[in-house]
Design an enzyme around this catalytic site. Structure first.
Site, PDB file in Angstrom:
ATOM      1  CE  LYS A   1      39.678  35.224  40.833  1.00  0.00           C
ATOM      2  NZ  LYS A   1      40.561  36.135  40.162  1.00  0.00           N
TER       3      LYS A   1
ATOM      4  CE  LYS B   1      44.522  39.961  47.347  1.00  0.00           C
ATOM      5  NZ  LYS B   1      44.337  40.833  46.197  1.00  0.00           N
TER       6      LYS B   1
ATOM      7  CE  LYS C   1      36.889  43.720  43.255  1.00  0.00           C
ATOM      8  NZ  LYS C   1      37.641  43.585  42.018  1.00  0.00           N
TER       9      LYS C   1
HETATM   10  P1  ADP Z   1      40.356  41.532  44.304  1.00  0.00           P
HETATM   11  O1  ADP Z   1      41.522  40.762  44.879  1.00  0.00           O
HETATM   12  O2  ADP Z   1      39.475  42.053  45.370  1.00  0.00           O
HETATM   13  O3  ADP Z   1      39.590  40.744  43.249  1.00  0.00           O
HETATM   14  P2  ADP Z   1      41.428  42.949  42.075  1.00  0.00           P
HETATM   15  O4  ADP Z   1      42.239  41.745  41.730  1.00  0.00           O
HETATM   16  O5  ADP Z   1      40.275  43.285  41.177  1.00  0.00           O
HETATM   17  O6  ADP Z   1      40.947  42.803  43.583  1.00  0.00           O
HETATM   18  O7  ADP Z   1      42.396  44.181  42.193  1.00  0.00           O
HETATM   19  C1  ADP Z   1      42.266  45.457  41.572  1.00  0.00           C
HETATM   20  C2  ADP Z   1      43.464  46.292  41.958  1.00  0.00           C
HETATM   21  O8  ADP Z   1      43.492  46.484  43.380  1.00  0.00           O
HETATM   22  C3  ADP Z   1      44.816  45.649  41.614  1.00  0.00           C
HETATM   23  O9  ADP Z   1      45.755  46.643  41.210  1.00  0.00           O
HETATM   24  C4  ADP Z   1      45.243  45.007  42.886  1.00  0.00           C
HETATM   25  O10 ADP Z   1      46.637  44.873  42.989  1.00  0.00           O
HETATM   26  C5  ADP Z   1      44.718  45.996  43.926  1.00  0.00           C
HETATM   27  N1  ADP Z   1      44.401  45.295  45.163  1.00  0.00           N
HETATM   28  C6  ADP Z   1      43.469  44.328  45.355  1.00  0.00           C
HETATM   29  N2  ADP Z   1      43.436  43.908  46.631  1.00  0.00           N
HETATM   30  C7  ADP Z   1      44.394  44.631  47.281  1.00  0.00           C
HETATM   31  C8  ADP Z   1      44.847  44.687  48.636  1.00  0.00           C
HETATM   32  N3  ADP Z   1      44.306  43.922  49.574  1.00  0.00           N
HETATM   33  N4  ADP Z   1      45.839  45.546  48.937  1.00  0.00           N
HETATM   34  C9  ADP Z   1      46.389  46.349  47.985  1.00  0.00           C
HETATM   35  N5  ADP Z   1      46.001  46.357  46.705  1.00  0.00           N
HETATM   36  C10 ADP Z   1      45.015  45.522  46.340  1.00  0.00           C
END
Ligand code: ADP
Ligand code: TRP
Length: 339
Positions: free
Chosen positions: A124, A205, A208
């Site tokens: 972050k 990866k 958002k």
């Molecule tokens: P972001 O990285 O977009 O902010 P979050 O941290 O809110 O996403 O993740 C919400 C859920 O989705 C978590 O369980 C996270 O492990 C899963 N997740 C997020 N990005 C991925 C990805 N690229 N591949 C697989 N799972 C993901």
């Protein structure tokens, strides 16, 4: 005497729990890495708890109206994709504020060093977020979220595994100091490696925060534009290529059945006059996304057109989740001498 955790060792009763932040529109990584498992698991014996992590989202979202809307959008997304409120409890994290009390209690046994090692915090900061105390202490609140409900299994994507290990450490420190208050949970990853870490449009990866995501409900021109952004090269279709080296195949692999996927792979590998070009493969990907999410897109629109149903489900969820968290909070207060 300290009452024992709600979960009873030896009964094999499973409690599944996970949270998702309302910090932006949910993307394909969220779906394949997390939401899909959450919805599939509701058919398994055990208890199922899913919440919208709005306290967590405060670490990054500063516009109140947007946060309110995003909470409803996450709820609508889950319901549209098939979460059944009869089988799983769905609620808004801040409707059960006892997790904040538990978070404080856990923070008193958690070393700074443990939090300093969190990859998510470092990421972050690298992405330009200001280092607030909330962002730093995020894993403590996440541990409280999990421990409050005596969760045994936490279905998440690979990026959250470190947070789960930290949760186990915190439960261990607290139990070591005060007795068996918390149940030690474990992470549950998507069994398909490609789904546990979905790549974004740039091959990193999908997230958002990286601007490389594809919204689950993207459709029409916007979907075409998103798929159009998946990088390709200038090699002609006839030239044989290794499909596993093409990001486009990572995406196709999420949507196509194994036979169809193997067929496209073989044609690309062979090259020659029947090999598909990138445009052809992208058109197949768009059609597959439409087939997969088309019906859910419509359900989401209907749910958002009249949010009364969403609000009702969330209120009912909080009524079910609240007593469980309060019991754990009371157990923890008693154990550490605050009652
Ligand atoms: P972001 O990285 O977009 O902010 P979050 O941290 O809110 O996403 O993740 C919400 C859920 O989705 C978590 O369980 C996270 O492990 C899963 N997740 C997020 N990005 C991925 C990805 N690229 N591949 C697989 N799972 C993901
Ligand atoms: N940290 C998780 C994420 O960014 C969201 C989350 C908050 C969570 N509390 C949780 C996930 C408890 C599982 C269990 O995706």
């Amino acid at each position: 005497m300290i009452p024992s955790p709600g979960f009873c060792a030896g009964t094999n009763m499973k409690t599944y729990l996970s949270g998702i932040q309302p910090s932006g529109r949910l993307h394909l990584g969220n779906y394949f890495g997390a939401i899909r498992q959450h919805i599939a698991l509701q058919e398994q014996p055990g208890e199922h708890y899913y919440f919208i992590a709005d306290y967590h989202a405060m670490t990054t979202v500063r516009e109140p109206e947007r946060l309110r809307e995003l909470v409803r959008d996450v709820a609508a997304t889950y319901l549209a994709l098939g979460l059944d409120p009869q089988k799983a409890v769905l609620w808004r994290q801040s409707d059960v504020p006892e997790v904040c009390e538990l978070s404080w209690m856990l923070s008193t046994v958690t070393g700074m060093g443990l939090l300093e090692r969190a990859h998510s915090y470092k990421d972050k900061l690298a992405n330009g977020f200001k280092p607030s105390v909330g962002l730093f202490a995020y894993p403590v609140l996440m541990a409280a979220d999990i421990l409050a409900y005596d969760a045994t299994h936490v279905p998440v994507g690979k990026d959250q595994v470190q947070h789960l290990e930290m949760t186990q450490d915190m439960a261990g420190y607290f139990n070591g100091a005060y007795g068996e208050v918390f149940v030690r949970p474990e992470a549950l990853l998507a069994d398909n490696e490609a789904m546990a870490k979905v790549p974004g449009l740039d091959g990193q990866k999908m997230s958002k925060s990286y601007g490389n995501d594809v919204w689950i409900f993207e459709e029409g021109k916007a979907l075409k534009k998103a798929v159009g952004r998946i990088p390709t090269d200038s090699r002609p279709p006839e030239e044989p290529k290794e499909p596993r080296e093409l990001l486009l195949f990572d995406f196709l692999g999420l949507f196509l059945g194994p036979d169809e996927l193997a067929d496209w792979e073989a044609r690309v590998r062979r090259g020659g006059p029947d090999a598909p070009g990138y445009g052809h493969l992208k058109a197949r990907l768009i059609a597959a996304i439409d087939e997969c999410f088309g019906p859910a897109r419509e359900r989401r629109k209907q749910l958002l057109a009249d949010p009364t149903e969403i609000d009702r489900v969330l209120a009912l969820g909080a009524e079910k989740a609240g007593p469980r968290a309060r019991a754990t909070r009371d157990r923890a207060l008693l154990a550490c001498g605050l009652r």
